[in-house]
Design a protein around this motif. Structure first.
Motif, PDB file in Angstrom:
ATOM      1  N   TYR A 155       0.850  -1.187   0.000  1.00 13.60           N
ATOM      2  CA  TYR A 155       0.000   0.000   0.000  1.00 13.60           C
ATOM      3  C   TYR A 155       0.893   1.247   0.000  1.00 13.60           C
ATOM      4  CZ  TYR A 155      -4.069  -2.847   1.335  1.00 13.60           C
ATOM      5  OH  TYR A 155      -5.090  -3.772   1.366  1.00 13.60           O
ATOM      6  N   THR A 156       0.435   2.277  -0.677  1.00  6.80           N
ATOM      7  CA  THR A 156       1.139   3.558  -0.621  1.00  6.80           C
ATOM      8  C   THR A 156       0.132   4.676  -0.487  1.00  6.80           C
ATOM      9  OG1 THR A 156       2.717   5.026  -1.704  1.00  6.80           O
ATOM     10  CG2 THR A 156       1.208   3.814  -3.156  1.00  6.80           C
ATOM     11  N   SER A 178      -0.933  -0.853  -4.267  1.00  5.28           N
ATOM     12  CA  SER A 178      -2.286  -0.432  -3.898  1.00  5.28           C
ATOM     13  C   SER A 178      -2.274   1.010  -3.392  1.00  5.28           C
ATOM     14  CB  SER A 178      -2.850  -1.368  -2.818  1.00  5.28           C
ATOM     15  OG  SER A 178      -2.900  -2.700  -3.291  1.00  5.28           O
ATOM     16  N   PRO A 179      -2.495   1.991  -4.293  1.00  5.54           N
ATOM     17  CA  PRO A 179      -2.566   3.395  -3.850  1.00  5.54           C
ATOM     18  C   PRO A 179      -3.797   3.614  -2.969  1.00  5.54           C
ATOM     19  CG  PRO A 179      -2.155   3.250  -6.226  1.00  5.54           C
ATOM     20  CD  PRO A 179      -2.564   1.883  -5.768  1.00  5.54           C
ATOM     21  N   PHE A 180      -3.602   4.246  -1.843  1.00  9.28           N
ATOM     22  CA  PHE A 180      -4.654   4.437  -0.849  1.00  9.28           C
ATOM     23  C   PHE A 180      -5.087   5.903  -0.868  1.00  9.28           C
ATOM     24  CE2 PHE A 180      -6.355   4.944   3.418  1.00  9.28           C
ATOM     25  CZ  PHE A 180      -6.956   3.727   3.691  1.00  9.28           C
ATOM     26  N   THR A 181      -6.360   6.244  -1.205  1.00 11.62           N
ATOM     27  CA  THR A 181      -7.491   5.379  -1.383  1.00 11.62           C
ATOM     28  C   THR A 181      -8.549   6.115  -2.176  1.00 11.62           C
ATOM     29  OG1 THR A 181      -9.308   4.210  -0.231  1.00 11.62           O
ATOM     30  CG2 THR A 181      -8.419   6.120   0.864  1.00 11.62           C
ATOM     31  N   TYR A 182      -9.409   5.349  -2.852  1.00 16.23           N
ATOM     32  CA  TYR A 182     -10.681   5.866  -3.358  1.00 16.23           C
ATOM     33  C   TYR A 182     -11.726   5.638  -2.267  1.00 16.23           C
ATOM     34  CZ  TYR A 182      -8.988   6.484  -8.132  1.00 16.23           C
ATOM     35  OH  TYR A 182      -8.310   6.910  -9.243  1.00 16.23           O
ATOM     36  N   GLY A 183     -12.550   6.661  -2.019  1.00 15.72           N
ATOM     37  CA  GLY A 183     -13.593   6.546  -1.006  1.00 15.72           C
ATOM     38  C   GLY A 183     -14.973   6.483  -1.637  1.00 15.72           C
ATOM     39  N   VAL A 184     -15.872   5.733  -0.992  1.00 16.01           N
ATOM     40  CA  VAL A 184     -17.251   5.656  -1.480  1.00 16.01           C
ATOM     41  C   VAL A 184     -18.029   6.868  -0.976  1.00 16.01           C
ATOM     42  CG1 VAL A 184     -17.242   3.138  -1.564  1.00 16.01           C
ATOM     43  CG2 VAL A 184     -18.033   4.293   0.510  1.00 16.01           C
ATOM     44  N   ARG A 185     -19.001   7.292  -1.795  1.00 16.75           N
ATOM     45  CA  ARG A 185     -19.955   8.315  -1.374  1.00 16.75           C
ATOM     46  C   ARG A 185     -21.347   7.681  -1.262  1.00 16.75           C
ATOM     47  NH1 ARG A 185     -17.432  11.820  -5.685  1.00 16.75           N
ATOM     48  NH2 ARG A 185     -15.958  13.243  -4.635  1.00 16.75           N
ATOM     49  N   TRP A 448       2.044  -2.470   4.907  1.00 14.35           N
ATOM     50  CA  TRP A 448       1.529  -1.151   5.252  1.00 14.35           C
ATOM     51  C   TRP A 448       2.673  -0.436   5.960  1.00 14.35           C
ATOM     52  CZ3 TRP A 448      -2.610   1.648   3.939  1.00 14.35           C
ATOM     53  CH2 TRP A 448      -2.778   2.867   4.598  1.00 14.35           C
ATOM     54  N   VAL A 449       3.205   0.620   5.438  1.00 11.53           N
ATOM     55  CA  VAL A 449       2.867   1.293   4.213  1.00 11.53           C
ATOM     56  C   VAL A 449       4.181   1.833   3.661  1.00 11.53           C
ATOM     57  CG1 VAL A 449       2.389   3.417   5.510  1.00 11.53           C
ATOM     58  CG2 VAL A 449       1.397   3.168   3.264  1.00 11.53           C
ATOM     59  N   LEU A 450       4.280   2.046   2.350  1.00 13.76           N
ATOM     60  CA  LEU A 450       5.483   2.653   1.791  1.00 13.76           C
ATOM     61  C   LEU A 450       5.643   4.083   2.308  1.00 13.76           C
ATOM     62  CD1 LEU A 450       5.387   1.470  -1.938  1.00 13.76           C
ATOM     63  CD2 LEU A 450       6.482   0.383   0.033  1.00 13.76           C
ATOM     64  N   GLY A 451       6.869   4.601   2.178  1.00 16.64           N
ATOM     65  CA  GLY A 451       7.141   5.957   2.646  1.00 16.64           C
ATOM     66  C   GLY A 451       7.979   5.995   3.903  1.00 16.64           C
ATOM     67  N   ASN A 452       8.329   4.820   4.453  1.00 14.26           N
ATOM     68  CA  ASN A 452       9.142   4.728   5.665  1.00 14.26           C
ATOM     69  C   ASN A 452      10.451   4.015   5.325  1.00 14.26           C
ATOM     70  OD1 ASN A 452       7.077   5.694   7.701  1.00 14.26           O
ATOM     71  ND2 ASN A 452       5.988   3.950   6.819  1.00 14.26           N
ATOM     72  N   PRO A 453      11.561   4.733   5.186  1.00 13.05           N
ATOM     73  CA  PRO A 453      12.820   4.096   4.774  1.00 13.05           C
ATOM     74  C   PRO A 453      13.198   2.914   5.666  1.00 13.05           C
ATOM     75  CG  PRO A 453      13.040   6.480   4.704  1.00 13.05           C
ATOM     76  CD  PRO A 453      11.704   6.189   5.340  1.00 13.05           C
ATOM     77  N   PHE A 454      13.451   1.770   5.020  1.00 14.42           N
ATOM     78  CA  PHE A 454      13.751   0.520   5.726  1.00 14.42           C
ATOM     79  C   PHE A 454      14.665  -0.317   4.828  1.00 14.42           C
ATOM     80  CE2 PHE A 454      11.513  -3.244   8.109  1.00 14.42           C
ATOM     81  CZ  PHE A 454      12.722  -3.583   8.682  1.00 14.42           C
ATOM     82  N   PRO A 455      15.915   0.114   4.647  1.00 16.87           N
ATOM     83  CA  PRO A 455      16.779  -0.535   3.657  1.00 16.87           C
ATOM     84  C   PRO A 455      17.029  -2.008   3.917  1.00 16.87           C
ATOM     85  CG  PRO A 455      18.037   0.975   5.060  1.00 16.87           C
ATOM     86  CD  PRO A 455      16.591   1.242   5.325  1.00 16.87           C
TER      87      PRO A 455
END
Length: 470
Positions: A155-156, A178-185, A448-455
């Motif tokens: 997820y990103t 999985s780009p987060f997120t589309y929301g329902v209306r 969960w989730v990309l964006g956190n450096p973890f080499p």
């Protein structure tokens, strides 16, 4: 690749020497900004010389292949690199073969046993016309032992240029993005996203994008929004039509539904909604999956759990992501994010309700920093695994490791005198999680989730699995 835990008095030079590894390769692989500062208890990943190579500045895949006497195609295919130009400084490349110098007493059979490969494969790779005739000093090329094939989802939440660059650099490690997120209306329409750049990066790495649909709005999951959809079959048909149009427009290959905090009375409504989605999406060639709460029994109480029907999801869907993290949640007491004993409790139940080959185990890529003593109503700060180690270095404290939770942690006091407790992930804790995926025979894992450096995570992942591409 091996995992080394730093001990008191050790230097990087000494560690490299003890493993007969190259110090600069270790620095690159672990993204060490100050190699002279190591933390006692810090987990490092160590590349194996002659078997693995860490990409350096100025490298090309062609030059690396030439250096080791293999073809660019072999090197790219073995490392699941779809575009030879997409290699990055710090990437660990695994060589498809490594040399072995024949010693007295060696035979094709004994070497096949030693390295865990078939004698037939060794004969084929080396073109041996008479396998019984080996001579001392002869160089044989040993093929790498096959790794289990697993699916990996990531997820990103980042659709910026930084998010695109991260997917470009890490995409060979993923089956799905999985780009987060589309929301329902409430009227069956869906919110908008501007995720084209990360979708392009996924495509460049042969990663299948999944459209994520949630009842997430204004920073939280809405039970009422889910109910509005789940209690109205006509609205559901409108929603599914809108989903299909968006998936076709953006090039998605599947749908991942993450409805959380669904009212218990909507449990069967949710199941029926999933059946309607599958009935329309699967004939069009799309996969359908869900993300569900980590349950340890079928009748587990609580708004987060009750509407998530494991057996129904396992029967209806292509696969199910189980969110096995957040025990150490931001608003709670300090604790491991994904203590392995708790994860196993969830899996023990899950495999009785969902086919193993449909289970994707949730894996966290982050840690948390709590102020202690903890006070009700306060929230921890999210930190990356890399930042956690930097904090330990900054405040001169040792990293501890909890054997029950199989998770690293430490405590420190900041400049204001405030005490803190940090729990995070490292190479050891990730290895334990990958062992669980293997031992339970699961389909794979979901980050969960990309964006956190973890080499350290990525070489550990590649050491355990071949990532399935679809």
């Amino acid at each position: 690749m091996q995992i080394h835990v730093v001990k008191s008095g050790e230097s990087l030079w000494g560690i490299a020497r003890s493993y007969r590894s190259d110090m600069n390769q270790i620095i690159l692989l672990n993204q060490l900004e100050n190699p002279d500062v190591l933390v006692v208890g810090q987990a490092l990943v160590i590349p194996e010389g002659g078997r693995e190579y860490v990409v350096q500045a100025g490298d090309s895949l062609w030059a690396i292949a030439q250096r080791f006497g293999i073809s660019v195609q072999q090197l790219a295919e073995f490392n699941q690199i779809s575009d030879p130009s997409l290699i990055f400084i710090g990437d660990l490349l695994v060589l498809p073969y490594f040399p072995h110098t024949v010693q007295p007493g060696d035979s094709v059979w004994s070497l096949s046993q030693r390295y865990g490969i078939s004698a037939e494969r060794m004969i084929q790779v080396n073109g041996l016309t008479n396998p019984s005739l080996l001579y001392v000093g002869q160089t044989l090329y040993i093929p790498r032992k096959p790794r289990p094939v697993k699916e990996i989802n990531a997820y990103t939440t980042r659709t910026s240029a930084a998010g695109r660059n991260e997917v470009l650099a890490l995409g060979r490690n993923f089956t799905y993005l999985s780009p987060f997120t589309y929301g329902v209306r409430e009227d069956g329409s869906i919110t908008e996203m501007n995720e084209e750049s990360v979708l392009q990066a996924a495509k460049a790495n042969n990663v299948a994008p999944l459209m994520v649909l949630t009842n997430f709005t204004n920073g939280s999951f809405s039970s009422d929004k889910a109910a509005a959809i789940l209690r109205n079959p006509d609205l559901q048909e409108t929603l599914i039509t809108n989903i299909l149009a968006k998936m076709e427009e953006k090039g998605y290959t599947g749908l991942n539904i993450d409805f959380e905090y669904v009212y218990p009375e909507d449990r069967e409504n949710y199941n029926n909604f999933l059946r309607r989605v599958v009935a329309r999406l699967r004939p069009a060639g799309y996969t359908v999956s869900t993300a569900v709460a980590p349950k340890i029994k079928a009748d587990q109480q609580g708004l987060l759990y009750e509407a998530h029907d494991y057996p129904a999801h396992g029967e209806i869907l292509d696969f199910v992501v189980i969110m096995t993290y957040e025990w150490g949640w931001a608003g709670g007491r300090p604790w491991a994010i994904a203590p392995i004993n708790k994860v196993r409790e969830v899996l023990d139940y899950a495999v009785t309700a969902i086919p193993r080959d449909k289970i994707m185990m949730g894996v966290p890529l982050y840690g948390r920093d709590w102020k202690i003593p903890w006070v009700e109503g306060t929230f921890a700060r999210t930190v990356s695994p890399k930042e956690a180690v930097q904090l330990a270095a900054k405040y001169g404290v040792e990293i501890q490791y909890d054997e029950t939770y199989q998770s690293p942690y430490f405590r420190y006091r900041d400049e204001s005198g405030q005490d803190h407790e940090v729990w995070f992930e490292d190479a050891r804790s990730m290895q334990v999680k990958y062992d669980a995926i293997t031992n339970y025979g699961l389909r794979g894992g979901s980050y969960w989730v990309l964006g956190n450096p973890f080499p350290q995570n990525w070489p550990v992942l590649r050491d355990n699995f071949t990532v399935r591409k679809v």
